[in-house]
Design an enzyme around this catalytic site. Structure first.
Site, short mmCIF file in Angstrom:
data_model
loop_
_atom_site.label_atom_id
_atom_site.label_comp_id
_atom_site.label_asym_id
_atom_site.label_seq_id
_atom_site.Cartn_x
_atom_site.Cartn_y
_atom_site.Cartn_z
N ASP A 166 33.03 -14.37 -44.80
CA ASP A 166 33.93 -14.01 -43.71
C ASP A 166 34.25 -15.22 -42.83
O ASP A 166 35.09 -15.14 -41.93
CB ASP A 166 33.40 -12.82 -42.89
CG ASP A 166 32.08 -13.13 -42.19
OD1 ASP A 166 31.50 -14.20 -42.45
OD2 ASP A 166 31.64 -12.29 -41.39
N SER A 167 33.62 -16.36 -43.13
CA SER A 167 34.01 -17.63 -42.49
C SER A 167 35.49 -17.90 -42.76
O SER A 167 36.10 -18.73 -42.09
CB SER A 167 33.15 -18.78 -43.00
OG SER A 167 33.16 -18.83 -44.41
N LYS A 213 27.59 -9.16 -49.51
CA LYS A 213 26.59 -9.75 -48.61
C LYS A 213 26.76 -9.13 -47.23
O LYS A 213 27.89 -8.87 -46.82
CB LYS A 213 26.77 -11.28 -48.51
CG LYS A 213 25.83 -11.93 -47.49
CD LYS A 213 25.77 -13.43 -47.61
CE LYS A 213 26.88 -14.16 -46.92
NZ LYS A 213 27.02 -13.90 -45.47
N GLU A 247 20.42 -19.10 -42.91
CA GLU A 247 21.38 -19.99 -42.27
C GLU A 247 20.79 -20.62 -41.01
O GLU A 247 20.19 -19.92 -40.17
CB GLU A 247 22.68 -19.25 -41.92
CG GLU A 247 23.68 -20.18 -41.23
CD GLU A 247 25.09 -19.63 -41.13
OE1 GLU A 247 25.37 -18.53 -41.63
OE2 GLU A 247 25.93 -20.36 -40.55
O1 KIV Z 1 30.82 -16.55 -44.28
C1 KIV Z 1 30.23 -17.51 -44.80
O2 KIV Z 1 30.82 -18.53 -45.18
C2 KIV Z 1 28.78 -17.41 -44.96
C3 KIV Z 1 28.04 -18.64 -45.38
C4 KIV Z 1 27.95 -19.58 -44.25
C5 KIV Z 1 26.72 -18.34 -45.96
O3 KIV Z 1 28.22 -16.40 -44.70
#
Ligand code: KIV
Length: 272
Positions: free
Chosen positions: A49-50, A118, A187
């Site tokens: 979700d980044s 996730k 993280e």
């Molecule tokens: O959203 C994302 O990119 C993540 C990673 C930083 C593990 O959760």
């Protein structure tokens, strides 16, 4: 019989089986072409979700919707043939109850074809993880710095810097592993704590700003490519794609202004 052999895509159990073995290589990916480029080199691709911040210029990940995750998840599935594709559950799509989480995670699996989801959270997500896994949804957990809780955490801060915090974070790791998560992202976590958790739990840990001793590592692809304007201190840049894009666009603009481009074309044939 067709001469083409179909590539077997890695599964959540394949990743789980790598505990203590060869390091697991992973990256985030949000679109088809970069997924295809990364695919031969990685074990899993995370549609994180980044993408809200990296692709859409949001301040944080809280505004990301389930529909947006599904659009990007489908794109990555079109690009990647071998890597397991994991899609993040966005803020507000799973926290309320296990049944809310199941309905939305099932939608993600059905509409993207990805192999796992996730979600963020430790002890508080144990019941939900168990509920999803028992109903056929592989879950990767995510503890330590959980960006969806940025407003509660008071910013993006390394977790476990004080030993007083270790017990709670270790309990998070044990709970999600025992609930059935096939891997756990750690993280922004103090190095000795991440190493200790890796040595304690039965499923692979995937570090991002955690420890070299995690069972695998993940980075945001744009960060390691040198495409993000600002990156966390722990990120190593393996390329300067931002600089390469700038140079290419500068050269293109120059050629257009000098009337040196485009070359005349009589057909629309494609080239590699
Ligand atoms: O959203 C994302 O990119 C993540 C990673 C930083 C593990 O959760």
């Amino acid at each position: 019989m067709s001469a083409q052999t179909k590539t077997r895509r890695l599964t959540a159990p394949d990743i789980a089986a790598r505990k203590g073995g060869d390091p697991i290589v992973s990256l985030t990916s949000y679109h088809a072409h970069t997924a295809a480029i990364a695919d031969p080199f990685v074990d899993f691709l995370l549609v994180g979700d980044s993408l809200g911040m990296v692709m859409h210029g949001m301040e944080n990940t809280l505004g990301v919707t389930l529909d947006l995750m599904i659009v990007h998840g489908r794109a990555v599935m079109r690009g990647a043939r071998r890597a397991l594709v994991v899609v993040d559950m966005p803020f507000g799509s799973y926290e309320e109850s296990p049944s809310q989480a199941f309905a939305n995670a099932a939608r993600v699996l059905k509409e993207t074809g990805c192999g796992a989801v996730k979600l963020e959270g430790g002890r508080r997500m144990g019941e939900t993880i168990r509920y999803l896994v028992e109903r056929g949804i592989p879950v990767m957990a995510h503890i330590g710095l959980t960006p969806q809780s940025v407003n509660v955490m008071g910013g993006f801060k390394t977790q476990g810097r004080s030993k007083d915090q270790w017990r709670a974070i270790e309990d998070d790791a044990l709970t999600v592993a025992e609930a059935g998560a096939f891997a756990v992202v750690l993280e922004a976590m103090a190095e000795p704590l991440a190493a200790r958790i890796t040595g304690t739990i039965a499923v692979p840990t995937i570090g991002i700003g955690a420890s070299v001793n995690c069972d695998g590592q993940i980075l945001v692809m744009e960060d390691m490519l040198g495409l993000s304007p600002r990156v966390p201190r722990f990120v190593k840049r393996f390329g300067d794609v931002g600089g390469a894009i700038e140079q290419a666009i500068e050269a293109y603009a120059r050629e257009v202004r000098e009337r040196a481009f485009p070359a005349a074309s009589h057909t629309y044939d494609m080239k590699e």
